[in-house]
Every structure is written in structure tokens, then in C-alpha cells.
Design a protein around this motif. Sequence first.
Motif, PDB file in Angstrom:
ATOM      1  N   PRO A  28       0.809  -1.222   0.000  1.00 24.05           N
ATOM      2  CA  PRO A  28       0.000   0.000   0.000  1.00 24.05           C
ATOM      3  C   PRO A  28       0.842   1.272   0.000  1.00 24.05           C
ATOM      4  N   GLY A  29       0.424   2.222  -0.816  1.00 31.10           N
ATOM      5  CA  GLY A  29       1.157   3.480  -0.902  1.00 31.10           C
ATOM      6  C   GLY A  29       1.129   4.276   0.381  1.00 31.10           C
ATOM      7  N   GLU A  30       0.121   4.022   1.238  1.00 36.17           N
ATOM      8  CA  GLU A  30       0.025   4.784   2.484  1.00 36.17           C
ATOM      9  C   GLU A  30       0.928   4.239   3.582  1.00 36.17           C
ATOM     10  N   ALA A  31       1.657   3.170   3.313  1.00 33.82           N
ATOM     11  CA  ALA A  31       2.558   2.612   4.332  1.00 33.82           C
ATOM     12  C   ALA A  31       3.605   3.635   4.732  1.00 33.82           C
ATOM     13  N   ALA A  32       3.821   3.769   6.041  1.00 30.48           N
ATOM     14  CA  ALA A  32       4.874   4.650   6.537  1.00 30.48           C
ATOM     15  C   ALA A  32       6.188   3.901   6.719  1.00 30.48           C
ATOM     16  N   LEU A  33       6.086   2.587   6.948  1.00 40.39           N
ATOM     17  CA  LEU A  33       7.265   1.754   7.160  1.00 40.39           C
ATOM     18  C   LEU A  33       7.087   0.463   6.380  1.00 40.39           C
ATOM     19  N   ILE A  34       8.113   0.077   5.631  1.00 38.20           N
ATOM     20  CA  ILE A  34       8.149  -1.238   4.988  1.00 38.20           C
ATOM     21  C   ILE A  34       9.251  -2.046   5.659  1.00 38.20           C
ATOM     22  N   VAL A  35       8.906  -3.260   6.083  1.00 38.59           N
ATOM     23  CA  VAL A  35       9.879  -4.153   6.701  1.00 38.59           C
ATOM     24  C   VAL A  35      10.133  -5.313   5.751  1.00 38.59           C
ATOM     25  N   ARG A  93      10.538   2.338  20.242  1.00 44.45           N
ATOM     26  CA  ARG A  93      10.093   3.727  20.365  1.00 44.45           C
ATOM     27  C   ARG A  93      10.920   4.636  19.462  1.00 44.45           C
ATOM     28  N   ALA A  94      12.229   4.408  19.415  1.00 47.74           N
ATOM     29  CA  ALA A  94      13.095   5.224  18.566  1.00 47.74           C
ATOM     30  C   ALA A  94      12.772   5.021  17.092  1.00 47.74           C
ATOM     31  N   LEU A  95      12.510   3.768  16.701  1.00 51.93           N
ATOM     32  CA  LEU A  95      12.177   3.490  15.305  1.00 51.93           C
ATOM     33  C   LEU A  95      10.842   4.121  14.919  1.00 51.93           C
ATOM     34  N   LEU A  96       9.829   3.952  15.752  1.00 55.11           N
ATOM     35  CA  LEU A  96       8.504   4.470  15.413  1.00 55.11           C
ATOM     36  C   LEU A  96       8.448   5.991  15.440  1.00 55.11           C
ATOM     37  N   ALA A  97       9.314   6.612  16.244  1.00 53.79           N
ATOM     38  CA  ALA A  97       9.379   8.076  16.244  1.00 53.79           C
ATOM     39  C   ALA A  97       9.753   8.602  14.867  1.00 53.79           C
ATOM     40  N   ILE A 137       8.629   7.565  12.118  1.00 52.33           N
ATOM     41  CA  ILE A 137       7.454   7.587  11.238  1.00 52.33           C
ATOM     42  C   ILE A 137       6.278   8.282  11.926  1.00 52.33           C
ATOM     43  N   GLY A 138       6.593   9.051  12.975  1.00 52.87           N
ATOM     44  CA  GLY A 138       5.568   9.879  13.608  1.00 52.87           C
ATOM     45  C   GLY A 138       4.634   9.157  14.539  1.00 52.87           C
ATOM     46  N   VAL A 139       5.062   8.009  15.081  1.00 50.63           N
ATOM     47  CA  VAL A 139       4.208   7.250  15.991  1.00 50.63           C
ATOM     48  C   VAL A 139       4.805   7.312  17.393  1.00 50.63           C
ATOM     49  N   ARG A 140       3.937   7.603  18.349  1.00 50.06           N
ATOM     50  CA  ARG A 140       4.370   7.604  19.744  1.00 50.06           C
ATOM     51  C   ARG A 140       4.166   6.207  20.313  1.00 50.06           C
TER      52      ARG A 140
END
Length: 486
Positions: free
Chosen positions: A288-295, A438-442, A444-447
Amino acid sequence: MAGLMVQGTGSDVGKSVLVAGLCRALANRGLSVLPFKPQNMSNNAAVTADGGEIGRAQALQALGARAELHTDMNPVLLKPQADRTSQLIVHGKVRGTLGSANFREDRRNLMTEVLESWQRLSQQCDLVIVEGAGSPAEINLRAGDIANMGFARAADVPVVLVGDIDRGGVIAALAGTRAVLDPDDAAMIRGFIVNKFRGDPALFEDGYAAIAGLTGWRGFGVVPWLPAASRLPSEDAVVLERGQALPGGKVLAACPMLPRIANFDDLDPLKTESGVQLAMIPPGQPIPGEAALIVLPGSKATLADMAFLREQGWDIDILAHHRRGGAILGICAGYQMLGRTIADPLGIEGPPGSIAGLGLLDHETVLGPQKALRLVHGTALTARFDGYEMHMGETHSAAAAQPFALLDGGRPDGAISHDGKVMGTYCHGLLASGDLRRALLARIGVRSHARDHGALVDAALDELAAGLEEHLDIDGLLALAQGAAA
């Protein structure tokens, strides 16, 4: 020697989870208990303290037993590389490959080593809980069997058979298994368990009695659908094939489902984040184009899975995601795929050859015969983590690359792009660290709530054990196991 073997009417009936829960229930009673699986087939594995690898399910069961991981808990591990070939792991170390042509004969020759592990474990504890593989009803595989009745009879361990009522036909599955088994094999089965029941158990009383009448076995209980089971790592990739909804109001993390995906439990900690929806993208669907993170996950056949990724057009999706400024994390084989080339000159994972990677990191990988297996501790994204390495191959960059992590002892790991958007690492399990997550998600703008994933799994095991204490005759199971030692 006290032992009990849990076999099933088929794969994915809940054997692994039941064994983990029984290990925790018995450990909570003050018993010294250890898990054992003679032969496992899985690309999800864990590194042991004695420098080998075992199936991820046995690692979870050892956690349930509050015991240190050891290669004797899973002496034979088969890791599928292609449709007819598996890497053979014996006592934690690579011993070559097994193909369909030599599978039965070579497997039969492993029984001695399986029994050696069983003997060693049995001498270290009060009780060993054994997990079977697949189903004993697969009588076409009985010759040379070391995973089910072949082991049960060789070690003289009583068996309890598990049926999954959620998939339907549980009466036929249990009674049918009894009907097709050799009489001497059937005599090893001393009872049954009905698993994954939904609704009022009183509605199944007649069915429960029918199973006992048709088989001659006693019932040890009906286990309801226990929510705690869904919070435990899954070993079988079959769970990835089930439908899932894409997110509403959450940031999307997407992972393509490669055919030989390995150690996908690396991603489990992301599922605990309330602000994240983890989507496993099946073949035939775009990322999906809306993905903020691809693993990009681990793989047991890196070149073949890289080719499959291109066939699906996922490379186009990933490169477009990168151009939009999206974050990418590659773990193990996923890290290798982020580089310029991957070569397998010796045919370690399939036919010899090489393939171009995604070119998002400046490195090249060459697969070789030596397998790195070690527990690691270090710092990445300024956060501490514990994890493990499990890979074949070495990765080198033409220029000094910024490492993703610095391991204790000063060894660098992986690489990170200058803009911090593309990250690659050989370390599995690092997302279990709340601080690192927490550091990784920060980015992509996630708390993140930064909860320790290990503590969540441990709590789920205690909840599972409590559920089994309520719904199973554990005293009866314990007496059956201890009777084997008399």
C-alpha cells in the motif's frame, strides 16, 4: 523417566501453544519441566546459549518452563529452502540438506541422536513435555518416523492426541486417527484433548462422550479459545495466510510475504503498538502506498525470494516508497536485499548464481558455508537491545558505511542511509526492545508505549497456564506422565 507427548490430528491444531502452556502450568506448580520436539520443520528459529539453533516454538516452550534454551530441546530441525529441499540442522548445527529423494532414509538414521537428546533432557528435570509434528495419521510417513509414533514407541512415552474443534470435524479427526493407526501405535495414545472450543461447552458433552466411545481413550478436557494464545509468537507461516483488515486511523507498517519468509516473529512487537497496524502483504497485492514503514523480513532462500519480490512488482512499490521519503527496515535477508548484489556461488540456498538487490544501501553480499549463530547485545538508534544473529553470508561495503547498530565489544552491524530512512541489520529480535521500538517508530511519527515485549509474552504464558489449569485435567496428565517413569 517422566514424559508426556502431545500429538495432533493435524498441523496447526494448537500443539505448540498447549505444550508452552503446560510447561508454564507445571513450572508454576514448582516442577522442573523441559520441552522437547524430536523433529521440527520451520524457518522460524532461535539461537541457544550453547551456540546452536532450535525451532522458535521450542524457544517459547522453554520460556514457559522458565528454562534456558538448549539444542537438545529440538535435536532435528528442517528449514525449507525450496519445494523439495530443506536445510538439515542436527543438535543446532547445519549438517547439509535433505531432499525428497533421500528424506525417509536419512531421517531414520537420526533416531539415535534424537534419543540421545531425550536421555540428556530427562536426566535434568522432573518431567519432559514432548511435542509431535504434523499428525500420526499421516501413515504414509510412518516408515522411518522420528517425530510422532516412531519416537513415542522408541522412548516409551505416553501420548495425548489433540483435535481442533474450530476447524470442524473434530470427532472424525480423532476417531479417524484411531482407525488408521497401527494397533501398536494406537496403544501409545492414552487420551485426547479437544482444543479451540467456542461457545457453551455443555453443547459438546455428547460429542465428547462419542469420541471416548469410538476411540476407547479418556478425555482430559475441552480447552476454549484462550485470548492469551493470540499474544504468543507463532511458528507456522500458515497464520500469515489468513485475511486481515488494513488500518483505519493507524500508521501502516507493511511486510511482503515472501515464499520462504523466516523468523517473522521479529515483527510481533509491532502488533502491540496501538498506533501501528502491521499488514502482511500476500502475493498478488501491491504494498500500500500509504505505508509509513516497509519491513523486509528474513528468508531461507534469499536469491529466490529476491526474484519473487521483483516478479510481484514489490521492488517498484519499495523504490516508490523510498522516493516519497518512507522508512524501510531490512532484517537479515531483508538487509541483504537492500544492497547492490547478492551472490550464492556455492549454491548454499539453491542453484548457484547471483541477483541484483534493491540498491538502497551500498553493499554486496556473498553467501558461504559458515553460519553465524550468536546472541548479541548492543545499541541502535541510541537505544539498547538484545537479539541474535542467524545467517549464512558476509556483507561488505565498498566505502565505510554508517552502521545501524554497534554491538557490545565494538563490532558494527548493518547499515543506515545518510538520511536515516533506509536501515538494515543482521540482528533478529531487536524490536522486542521497547526503547528501540520507540526510537524506530518516532521516525514515522508514531508515539510508542515502549512496553517490553518479553514481559508481555511472559504474562500471556501465565494467563494461558491459568486457562489450562481451569479446563484441563492437569493432575491426570501429570499422573499419566509420571506413570511412564514407574
